[in-house]
Scaffold this motif. Structure first.
Motif, mmCIF file in Angstrom:
data_model
loop_
_atom_site.group_PDB
_atom_site.id
_atom_site.type_symbol
_atom_site.label_atom_id
_atom_site.label_comp_id
_atom_site.label_asym_id
_atom_site.label_seq_id
_atom_site.Cartn_x
_atom_site.Cartn_y
_atom_site.Cartn_z
ATOM 1 N N ILE A 89 0.809 -1.213 0.000
ATOM 2 C CA ILE A 89 0.000 0.000 0.000
ATOM 3 C C ILE A 89 0.852 1.278 0.000
ATOM 4 O O ILE A 89 0.582 2.206 -0.776
ATOM 5 C CB ILE A 89 -0.981 0.016 1.184
ATOM 6 C CG1 ILE A 89 -1.993 -1.156 1.039
ATOM 7 C CG2 ILE A 89 -1.713 1.348 1.280
ATOM 8 C CD1 ILE A 89 -2.860 -1.081 -0.178
ATOM 9 N N PRO A 90 1.887 1.393 0.850
ATOM 10 C CA PRO A 90 2.687 2.629 0.833
ATOM 11 C C PRO A 90 3.291 2.933 -0.529
ATOM 12 O O PRO A 90 3.311 4.098 -0.962
ATOM 13 C CB PRO A 90 3.771 2.354 1.878
ATOM 14 C CG PRO A 90 3.146 1.379 2.822
ATOM 15 C CD PRO A 90 2.309 0.495 1.944
ATOM 16 N N ALA A 91 3.791 1.898 -1.219
ATOM 17 C CA ALA A 91 4.375 2.121 -2.547
ATOM 18 C C ALA A 91 3.312 2.592 -3.534
ATOM 19 O O ALA A 91 3.571 3.460 -4.378
ATOM 20 C CB ALA A 91 5.030 0.828 -3.048
ATOM 21 N N PHE A 92 2.102 2.041 -3.425
ATOM 22 C CA PHE A 92 1.019 2.475 -4.306
ATOM 23 C C PHE A 92 0.654 3.932 -4.042
ATOM 24 O O PHE A 92 0.464 4.717 -4.978
ATOM 25 C CB PHE A 92 -0.211 1.576 -4.118
ATOM 26 C CG PHE A 92 -1.413 2.024 -4.901
ATOM 27 C CD1 PHE A 92 -1.533 1.721 -6.244
ATOM 28 C CD2 PHE A 92 -2.416 2.759 -4.288
ATOM 29 C CE1 PHE A 92 -2.636 2.142 -6.979
ATOM 30 C CE2 PHE A 92 -3.529 3.189 -5.013
ATOM 31 C CZ PHE A 92 -3.638 2.875 -6.364
ATOM 32 N N LEU A 93 0.558 4.305 -2.773
ATOM 33 C CA LEU A 93 0.180 5.676 -2.430
ATOM 34 C C LEU A 93 1.248 6.682 -2.839
ATOM 35 O O LEU A 93 0.934 7.831 -3.170
ATOM 36 C CB LEU A 93 -0.105 5.770 -0.930
ATOM 37 C CG LEU A 93 -1.369 5.046 -0.447
ATOM 38 C CD1 LEU A 93 -1.473 5.102 1.065
ATOM 39 C CD2 LEU A 93 -2.620 5.631 -1.096
ATOM 40 N N LYS A 94 2.500 6.269 -2.808
ATOM 41 C CA LYS A 94 3.564 7.158 -3.262
ATOM 42 C C LYS A 94 3.450 7.406 -4.767
ATOM 43 O O LYS A 94 3.731 8.499 -5.253
ATOM 44 C CB LYS A 94 4.932 6.565 -2.924
ATOM 45 C CG LYS A 94 5.278 6.629 -1.442
ATOM 46 C CD LYS A 94 6.635 6.010 -1.162
ATOM 47 C CE LYS A 94 6.970 6.055 0.326
ATOM 48 N NZ LYS A 94 8.281 5.408 0.608
ATOM 49 N N ARG A 95 3.045 6.380 -5.498
ATOM 50 C CA ARG A 95 2.899 6.528 -6.941
ATOM 51 C C ARG A 95 1.638 7.319 -7.293
ATOM 52 O O ARG A 95 1.626 8.071 -8.268
ATOM 53 C CB ARG A 95 2.856 5.154 -7.618
ATOM 54 C CG ARG A 95 2.827 5.233 -9.140
ATOM 55 C CD ARG A 95 2.796 3.868 -9.798
ATOM 56 N NE ARG A 95 3.988 3.075 -9.534
ATOM 57 C CZ ARG A 95 4.205 1.876 -10.073
ATOM 58 N NH1 ARG A 95 3.303 1.346 -10.903
ATOM 59 N NH2 ARG A 95 5.303 1.197 -9.778
ATOM 60 N N TYR A 96 0.586 7.124 -6.488
ATOM 61 C CA TYR A 96 -0.698 7.794 -6.762
ATOM 62 C C TYR A 96 -1.154 8.562 -5.516
ATOM 63 O O TYR A 96 -2.053 8.116 -4.793
ATOM 64 C CB TYR A 96 -1.755 6.773 -7.179
ATOM 65 C CG TYR A 96 -1.370 5.973 -8.397
ATOM 66 C CD1 TYR A 96 -1.422 6.530 -9.671
ATOM 67 C CD2 TYR A 96 -0.944 4.642 -8.276
ATOM 68 C CE1 TYR A 96 -1.065 5.799 -10.793
ATOM 69 C CE2 TYR A 96 -0.582 3.903 -9.398
ATOM 70 C CZ TYR A 96 -0.642 4.489 -10.647
ATOM 71 O OH TYR A 96 -0.286 3.768 -11.757
ATOM 72 N N PRO A 97 -0.555 9.688 -5.233
ATOM 73 C CA PRO A 97 -0.826 10.424 -3.984
ATOM 74 C C PRO A 97 -2.227 11.007 -3.880
ATOM 75 O O PRO A 97 -2.658 11.375 -2.782
ATOM 76 C CB PRO A 97 0.232 11.536 -4.004
ATOM 77 C CG PRO A 97 0.584 11.714 -5.450
ATOM 78 C CD PRO A 97 0.485 10.352 -6.049
ATOM 79 N N LYS A 98 -2.965 11.083 -4.984
ATOM 80 C CA LYS A 98 -4.315 11.632 -4.927
ATOM 81 C C LYS A 98 -5.372 10.574 -4.600
ATOM 82 O O LYS A 98 -6.554 10.889 -4.489
ATOM 83 C CB LYS A 98 -4.669 12.326 -6.243
ATOM 84 C CG LYS A 98 -3.890 13.608 -6.477
ATOM 85 C CD LYS A 98 -4.379 14.352 -7.703
ATOM 86 C CE LYS A 98 -3.635 15.664 -7.892
ATOM 87 N NZ LYS A 98 -4.120 16.413 -9.083
ATOM 88 N N VAL A 99 -4.936 9.326 -4.458
ATOM 89 C CA VAL A 99 -5.841 8.244 -4.065
ATOM 90 C C VAL A 99 -5.753 8.067 -2.554
ATOM 91 O O VAL A 99 -4.664 8.082 -1.979
ATOM 92 C CB VAL A 99 -5.476 6.918 -4.768
ATOM 93 C CG1 VAL A 99 -6.365 5.787 -4.270
ATOM 94 C CG2 VAL A 99 -5.604 7.066 -6.278
#
Length: 305
Positions: A111-121
């Motif tokens: 999850i952290p890696a995903f949020l770093k890639r897509y910070p608006k989610v």
């Protein structure tokens, strides 16, 4: 027409079970939620909710309204999704549901890696071993193991789910090592209580199948709790490789009968079938395929499959 604006508020109150959690979900005050529901009831001329200090429940009229409100809310979200596709950049709240052990061990770390890639989610992650209704629960995407029985859902395989038979050296020292499958009948076999074949383990070798009726003094609905019992020498158990892989590699657990294969399932990303896939869902699906997409997932390295 003013009642249309209250639909998301009403749905949030019912799904979350109260005004306070609905307010947190919607990002508004509890008093604003209460006022909007009161206005809705006044506009409709009926009472939708029974309110007490401890419990909130639907009236008969509320049940009928909620059924249609869900459809209206879904239609509004589909309309937003259609527009969001044109915007390109994934954004908005993403509700994900996954099984407890797999989620904690393998979804939570991604999850952290995903949020770093897509910070608006923004992500709302639910860990639950019971299968949830994606529509009723407002879930955007679920990561599940096993067959999918609902034809209104679509699934994309992420990785294969293998299980192995494992035991600790301390148990073998005390009870001896089973030499053939039928020897399991005389051993303490611990089981996962949600499994449909908890009392009958299946094995295959060279195209031939064999089923062994097992029994034991412990069953539990969580794989990590089962793992703990095996590590402490309580008994033998069938466990998924995504849980026991590191312990087999380190030698803390011994894999029994590696020449046999146990039934395999798929771990899939499951979504509601819809005309427009939201950009946030597509982004997470692609990210999960990238993260897990391998013939041999990282947790099976060193395990005989």
């Amino acid at each position: 027409m003013d009642s249309f604006g209250a639909i998301p508020v009403f749905v949030a109150v019912v799904e979350s079970g109260g005004f306070s959690p609905a307010a947190r979900f919607l990002g508004i005050s509890k008093s604003a939620v209460s006022k909007r529901i009161t206005q809705l009831e006044q506009q409709l001329g009926v009472k939708l909710l029974h309110r007490t200090t401890r419990k909130l429940s639907l009236t008969e009229a509320g049940e009928h309204y909620f059924e249609h409100a869900l459809k209206a809310n879904r239609a509004a979200r589909d309309a937003e999704d259609a527009v969001a596709q044109l915007q390109g950049e994934p954004q908005g709240r993403l509700r994900i549901n996954t099984a407890m052990s797999f989620g904690r061990l393998h979804v939570v770390p991604m999850i952290p890696a995903f949020l770093k890639r897509y910070p608006k989610v923004s992500i709302d992650l639910e860990l639950d071993d019971k299968t949830v209704d994606l529509v009723q629960g407002g879930v955007d995407i679920a990561i599940r193991g096993g067959a999918m029985n609902d034809s209104t859902l679509i699934a994309r395989k992420l990785v294969s789910l293998h299980s192995v038979l494992c035991v600790s050296q301390s148990y073998l020292n005390q009870h001896g090592c089973p030499e053939q499958l039928d020897d399991l009948l005389r051993h303490n076999c611990l089981s996962f209580s949600y499994s449909t074949d908890a009392k009958g383990w299946g094995f295959s070798r060279g195209g031939l199948a064999q089923n062994v009726a097992v029994s034991g003094n412990y069953q539990v609905n969580n794989s990590e709790a089962l793992l703990d019992a095996v590590l402490q020498g309580v008994g033998i158990s069938r466990l998924p490789t995504f849980v026991v892989g590191p312990y087999i590699r380190s030698g803390q657990l011994i894999q029994l009968f590696p020449e046999y294969r146990m039934p395999m399932q798929d771990i899939s990303a499951v979504m509601i079938e819809r005309q427009y896939m939201p950009a946030k869902v597509r982004a997470f699906l692609d990210f999960a395929i990238e993260y897990f997409g391998s013939d041999t997932p990282y947790w099976e390295q060193g395990v005989d499959i």
